[in-house]
Structure formats: C-alpha cells, structure tokens
Design an enzyme around this catalytic site. Structure first.
Site: not given
Ligand SMILES: [Zn+2]
Length: 286
Positions: A173, A194, A199, A254, A256
């Site tokens: 990340q 993030a 995240s 988002e 997805w």
């Molecule tokens: Zn994601």
C-alpha cells in the site's frame, strides 16, 4: 554599611515583585482553567436538549465536541450531530486518528480515522479459487469462502465476477499510495487511494472486482454490477464506498470495491442504505 543595606533592600523588593508576579500569572491560569470547565455535565446535557436520553449511541466523552459541532451546524438534526461526531466527521480526515479496534474480526473498521499497525497481517489468509481471481489473490477465510459462493452463483446466473485486488500488505500500500501521490499530488491521491495503514485492503476483508472483459474502473456499466447490487449482501458483502456518501467514507464512489461484514450486517446496511461508518458508530462502537 549603607551600601550593603541598600543592596539588601533592593533584593527584598525584587523578590517581592517576582513572587507577586508569579502569583498573578498563576491565579490567571487557574481562572482560565476554571472557565473552560465551568459548566457541569448536567448543564452541558441541557444545552444539547438532553438528547442523551433519546439517542442510545450518545457518548458522554464527546459532549464538548457535540456542543461545538451543533453550534457550527445548527440545521443538522440531533441524531446526525451525535452520529457524525461519533464517526469523527467534526474533524478533518487523517486527524484525530486512532488504532482500529476489533482487529482480526469481521467487525473491524479501517478508514481515514482508524488505522492498522504497520506489522499487522490478518490471520487465516487463504487463496481464492483461481477460477474467480486474477492471479493469486488472498482473503481471510470467511470472506474467501463467501466470495467463492458469490462468484459461483453469479456464474450459474450467467455473469463473471473476478477478484482483481484483495489483501494488500502495508508495504504494498505504501508503494501504491506513494506512486499515486507522486503522479497526481497528495490531495488528488487521497480521494481514491488510502495512505498506508488506512487501507481496508490490509484487513483481508475487501475485494475489488471486474467482469473479466472490462477494466474494473468501468465495472459500473456492466450487467455484473447490476447483479452485485441485487445479490452481494446475500453473501455478506457491502458496496463500501457508495455514491453521495463521500463526505462520510472519505472516498469517491467505487462501484468495484466490496467489503465482507457477514450476512446479517450486510443485509441491514443494504436495506437501510447506510455506510459501514454509520453502522459502526451506531451499533458497534462503545
Ligand atoms: Zn479497493
């Protein structure tokens, strides 16, 4: 002799002045403290119209924040004042941060106020059936099983659901976020990526999906998205960053990104059209 007396006199006078000045400053700071805490709890509750009696997620620890938030948002309902302060929305994202509680359970909340440690790796990470993922992708045991059930049912109904991003380590990340921030600037990157530790993908309970034929960024325009809207909650998944809830989640829409929370909570969230932040602040947070 006279000189010595004069020096002694000056020393005594100076000492006196210093003591007086100290006392004055001390008493002033004491008064200020007294003013800050002047109102009793009972008086503060009265300012809020004793809403604590009607709202069971009211938290006395946040009472000063409720009063302040109400004064700057006079048109918000009392229940929204309490709810939004409980979530942390009276403060800027990434300020007033704290370590996530309920870590390593399906209840964990990770967002721009609640973070995971750098060395946190979920236990029970398992690889998803290769028929339903792009390369080797891992989720926590219960989420892995439920995702496979979901993808299998979708397939039977004639749809392709594929996991393209699942568990992401803190280090991964870090690389991802730093690259976005470098390309796009910190402010833009913060809207869709993030910061490391913040995240949800580090929990092993979040999954980004596509329909194999189109990039995940275009998932909204697929029939698979419609199928997910109607069925995801039955397998314990919620659309984590819905449209028009950016001010709560801190992320742009988002289509997805899905998060495993279990069938009961997912059904409740789906039926009431709320975010996980709202659910958590009302029913899980103490
Ligand atoms: Zn994601």
């Amino acid at each position: 002799m006279k000189k010595k007396f004069t020096i002694a006199f000056v020393v005594v006078v100076l000492s006196f002045v210093v003591i007086m000045a100290h006392d004055k400053v001390f008493s002033l700071s004491k008064n200020n403290e007294k003013n800050d805490n002047y109102l009793t709890l009972k008086e503060k509750l009265k300012i809020l119209g004793n809403i604590n009696e009607k709202i069971d997620y009211f938290n006395t620890d946040y009472i000063d924040r409720y009063i302040k938030y109400k004064s700057t948002h006079p048109n918000k309902s009392n229940s929204n004042i309490v709810l939004e302060v409980n979530i942390g929305l009276d403060q800027e994202f990434y300020t007033n941060i704290k370590k996530s509680s309920n870590v390593d359970t399906t209840f964990v909340l990770v967002n721009k106020f609640n973070y995971l440690d750098e060395d946190y790796i979920p236990s029970k990470l398992e690889t998803i059936d290769a028929n339903y993922s792009l390369g080797e992708k891992k989720l926590v045991n219960v989420a892995r099983i439920s995702f496979e059930f979901l993808a299998k049912k979708a397939k039977e109904d004639g749809y392709n659901i594929r996991a393209v991003s699942t568990y992401r380590s803190y280090d991964y990340q870090t690389t991802l976020y730093n690259n976005y921030a470098k390309e796009d600037g910190v402010n833009n990157a913060d809207q869709y990526s993030a910061r490391p530790g913040f995240s949800e993908h580090q929990t092993g309970l979040a999954v980004d999906i596509d329909n194999v034929d189109n990039d995940y960024m275009h998932f909204e325009n697929t029939t698979e998205f419609t199928w997910m809207q109607e069925n995801a909650y039955k397998y314990g998944f919620i659309l984590r960053y819905p449209k028009d809830k950016e001010y709560i989640t801190g992320y742009t829409y988002e289509p997805w990104h899905y998060r495993y929370v279990g069938v009961d909570i997912a059904s409740f969230i789906y039926k009431n059209k709320i975010t996980y932040e709202e659910y958590y602040a009302k029913y899980i947070m103490k």
